[in-house]
Design a protein around this motif. Structure first.
Motif, mmCIF file in Angstrom:
data_model
loop_
_atom_site.group_PDB
_atom_site.id
_atom_site.type_symbol
_atom_site.label_atom_id
_atom_site.label_comp_id
_atom_site.label_asym_id
_atom_site.label_seq_id
_atom_site.Cartn_x
_atom_site.Cartn_y
_atom_site.Cartn_z
ATOM 1 N N PRO A 149 0.829 -1.199 0.000
ATOM 2 C CA PRO A 149 0.000 0.000 0.000
ATOM 3 C C PRO A 149 0.865 1.251 0.000
ATOM 4 C CG PRO A 149 -0.787 -1.595 1.614
ATOM 5 C CD PRO A 149 0.530 -2.103 1.117
ATOM 6 N N SER A 150 0.389 2.287 -0.665
ATOM 7 C CA SER A 150 1.168 3.518 -0.735
ATOM 8 C C SER A 150 1.428 4.060 0.653
ATOM 9 C CB SER A 150 0.412 4.560 -1.567
ATOM 10 O OG SER A 150 1.069 5.806 -1.502
ATOM 11 N N GLN A 151 2.631 4.607 0.863
ATOM 12 C CA GLN A 151 2.953 5.229 2.133
ATOM 13 C C GLN A 151 2.125 6.500 2.332
ATOM 14 O OE1 GLN A 151 5.115 3.656 4.273
ATOM 15 N NE2 GLN A 151 4.983 2.076 2.700
ATOM 16 N N GLN A 152 1.596 7.061 1.238
ATOM 17 C CA GLN A 152 0.771 8.262 1.301
ATOM 18 C C GLN A 152 -0.514 7.999 0.510
ATOM 19 O OE1 GLN A 152 3.111 12.023 0.783
ATOM 20 N NE2 GLN A 152 4.697 10.615 0.107
ATOM 21 N N PRO A 153 -1.440 7.201 1.064
ATOM 22 C CA PRO A 153 -2.621 6.796 0.299
ATOM 23 C C PRO A 153 -3.454 7.976 -0.194
ATOM 24 C CG PRO A 153 -2.867 6.309 2.643
ATOM 25 C CD PRO A 153 -1.436 6.673 2.426
ATOM 26 N N GLU A 154 -3.414 9.111 0.531
ATOM 27 C CA GLU A 154 -4.203 10.259 0.106
ATOM 28 C C GLU A 154 -3.567 10.985 -1.077
ATOM 29 O OE1 GLU A 154 -1.000 11.786 2.697
ATOM 30 O OE2 GLU A 154 -2.349 10.056 2.697
ATOM 31 N N LEU A 155 -2.349 10.603 -1.445
ATOM 32 C CA LEU A 155 -1.638 11.283 -2.519
ATOM 33 C C LEU A 155 -2.295 11.063 -3.872
ATOM 34 C CD1 LEU A 155 0.978 12.905 -3.191
ATOM 35 C CD2 LEU A 155 2.101 10.705 -3.585
ATOM 36 N N ARG A 159 -8.857 7.116 -9.452
ATOM 37 C CA ARG A 159 -8.554 6.812 -10.847
ATOM 38 C C ARG A 159 -7.043 6.662 -11.044
ATOM 39 N NH1 ARG A 159 -11.400 4.414 -14.498
ATOM 40 N NH2 ARG A 159 -12.989 6.001 -14.901
ATOM 41 N N GLU A 160 -6.251 7.523 -10.411
ATOM 42 C CA GLU A 160 -4.789 7.410 -10.509
ATOM 43 C C GLU A 160 -4.305 6.081 -9.940
ATOM 44 O OE1 GLU A 160 -3.744 12.198 -10.218
ATOM 45 O OE2 GLU A 160 -3.735 10.930 -8.420
ATOM 46 N N THR A 161 -4.956 5.639 -8.872
ATOM 47 C CA THR A 161 -4.599 4.345 -8.281
ATOM 48 C C THR A 161 -4.902 3.207 -9.249
ATOM 49 O OG1 THR A 161 -5.029 5.189 -6.043
ATOM 50 C CG2 THR A 161 -4.999 2.789 -6.333
ATOM 51 N N GLU A 162 -6.031 3.295 -9.960
ATOM 52 C CA GLU A 162 -6.378 2.281 -10.954
ATOM 53 C C GLU A 162 -5.356 2.251 -12.087
ATOM 54 O OE1 GLU A 162 -11.241 1.952 -10.854
ATOM 55 O OE2 GLU A 162 -10.334 3.572 -12.004
ATOM 56 N N VAL A 163 -4.949 3.422 -12.545
ATOM 57 C CA VAL A 163 -3.950 3.494 -13.612
ATOM 58 C C VAL A 163 -2.623 2.920 -13.123
ATOM 59 C CG1 VAL A 163 -2.590 5.056 -15.053
ATOM 60 C CG2 VAL A 163 -5.041 5.453 -14.761
ATOM 61 N N THR A 189 -2.144 11.562 -19.622
ATOM 62 C CA THR A 189 -2.169 12.644 -18.630
ATOM 63 C C THR A 189 -2.070 12.077 -17.218
ATOM 64 O OG1 THR A 189 -3.489 14.082 -20.065
ATOM 65 C CG2 THR A 189 -3.530 14.548 -17.702
ATOM 66 N N TYR A 190 -2.811 10.995 -16.956
ATOM 67 C CA TYR A 190 -2.737 10.356 -15.639
ATOM 68 C C TYR A 190 -1.326 9.831 -15.365
ATOM 69 C CZ TYR A 190 -7.747 10.413 -14.563
ATOM 70 O OH TYR A 190 -9.031 10.807 -14.235
ATOM 71 N N VAL A 191 -0.689 9.256 -16.366
ATOM 72 C CA VAL A 191 0.667 8.732 -16.197
ATOM 73 C C VAL A 191 1.628 9.855 -15.832
ATOM 74 C CG1 VAL A 191 2.624 7.646 -17.356
ATOM 75 C CG2 VAL A 191 0.322 6.732 -17.683
ATOM 76 N N LYS A 192 1.508 10.986 -16.503
ATOM 77 C CA LYS A 192 2.376 12.123 -16.186
ATOM 78 C C LYS A 192 2.144 12.606 -14.758
ATOM 79 C CE LYS A 192 1.363 14.781 -19.720
ATOM 80 N NZ LYS A 192 1.420 15.961 -20.632
ATOM 81 N N ARG A 193 0.881 12.588 -14.312
ATOM 82 C CA ARG A 193 0.578 12.977 -12.931
ATOM 83 C C ARG A 193 1.207 12.000 -11.944
ATOM 84 N NH1 ARG A 193 -5.925 14.173 -13.292
ATOM 85 N NH2 ARG A 193 -5.838 15.997 -14.684
ATOM 86 N N LEU A 194 1.131 10.705 -12.271
ATOM 87 C CA LEU A 194 1.737 9.698 -11.402
ATOM 88 C C LEU A 194 3.241 9.920 -11.288
ATOM 89 C CD1 LEU A 194 -0.136 6.449 -12.526
ATOM 90 C CD2 LEU A 194 -0.275 7.541 -10.290
ATOM 91 N N TYR A 195 3.887 10.154 -12.416
ATOM 92 C CA TYR A 195 5.326 10.401 -12.393
ATOM 93 C C TYR A 195 5.646 11.591 -11.487
ATOM 94 C CZ TYR A 195 6.286 7.231 -16.348
ATOM 95 O OH TYR A 195 6.426 6.148 -17.165
#
Length: 215
Positions: A149-155, A159-163, A189-195
């Motif tokens: 699980p992400s150390q910062q789940p609220e980050l 939808r970003e989590t699904e991607v 766009t979502y990928v760039k946000r994740l990066y």
């Protein structure tokens, strides 16, 4: 992501003469590819790189005489930042998979379970931003290296989590778009946000951190 420029420059490093010949014969006759380097060791690859333009995709055997493919990966990633590296091997044990992903491989295929046409598809997969994994490798990687699980789940948004989950399964952006019923541009766009949010610079770094549960 900009489309690749054809023909794709390929390099093949394989010490098994039969496999090397098959790959060169098949891929070299595909109109999309140009096999510029075909050698039997990492040492020979370095010598050829001094004389040739960097390849866009490198097929690299794991078990090589002299320096192994996994041992050479970190140095190759530094020297060839624009090259996707697909490891090929007879072994699909989780430790080798983990080492390969952590070292920056964008693909990991099993030689005796991968047809020549599947090699071609694997190359197209990494060029499309995906991770080329043989089915048995993908299953073991997902089972053994299920992202923590992400150390910062609220980050991340839902939808970003699904991607992110789809990316860690090895899907290309186009495949993610089909799964989530989104346009490819929206997924990009979502990928760039994740990066940006996860502070990674590439798909390989993202997969490596996911494999270590460091997201």
């Amino acid at each position: 992501m900009s489309p690749p420029s054809y023909p794709i420059q390929l390099a093949i490093v394989e010490d098994d003469a039969r496999v090397r010949s098959l790959l060169q014969e098949y891929l070299g006759h595909q109109p999309e590819f140009n096999c510029t380097i075909v050698v039997d060791s990492v040492e020979a690859l370095w010598a050829e790189l001094d004389l040739s333009l960097p390849p866009r995709v490198l097929l690299l055997d794991v078990s090589l005489p002299g320096q192994t493919g996994i041992e050479a990966l970190p140095e190759l990633r530094k020297a060839l930042p624009g090259t996707d590296i697909i490891l090929q091997t007879m072994h699909d044990d989780p430790e080798r998979i983990f080492q390969a992903l952590r070292a920056g491989a964008t693909g990991y295929v099993i030689k005796n379970a991968t047809s020549l046409s599947q090699y071609k598809q694997a190359i197209f997969d990494v060029l499309a931003g995906g991770a080329a994994l043989s089915p048995s490798v993908a299953r073991k990687a997902l089972r053994h290296f299920q992202p923590a699980p992400s150390q910062q789940p609220e980050l991340l948004s839902p939808r970003e989590t699904e991607v992110l989950q789809a990316l860690t399964e090895g899907l290309s952006e186009k495949q993610v778009a089909a799964r989530l019923n989104l346009s490819p541009d929206t997924v990009h766009t979502y990928v760039k946000r994740l990066y940006d949010k996860l502070k990674v610079r590439s798909r390989g770094e993202l997969l490596s951190r996911a494999a270590k549960g460091d997201l």
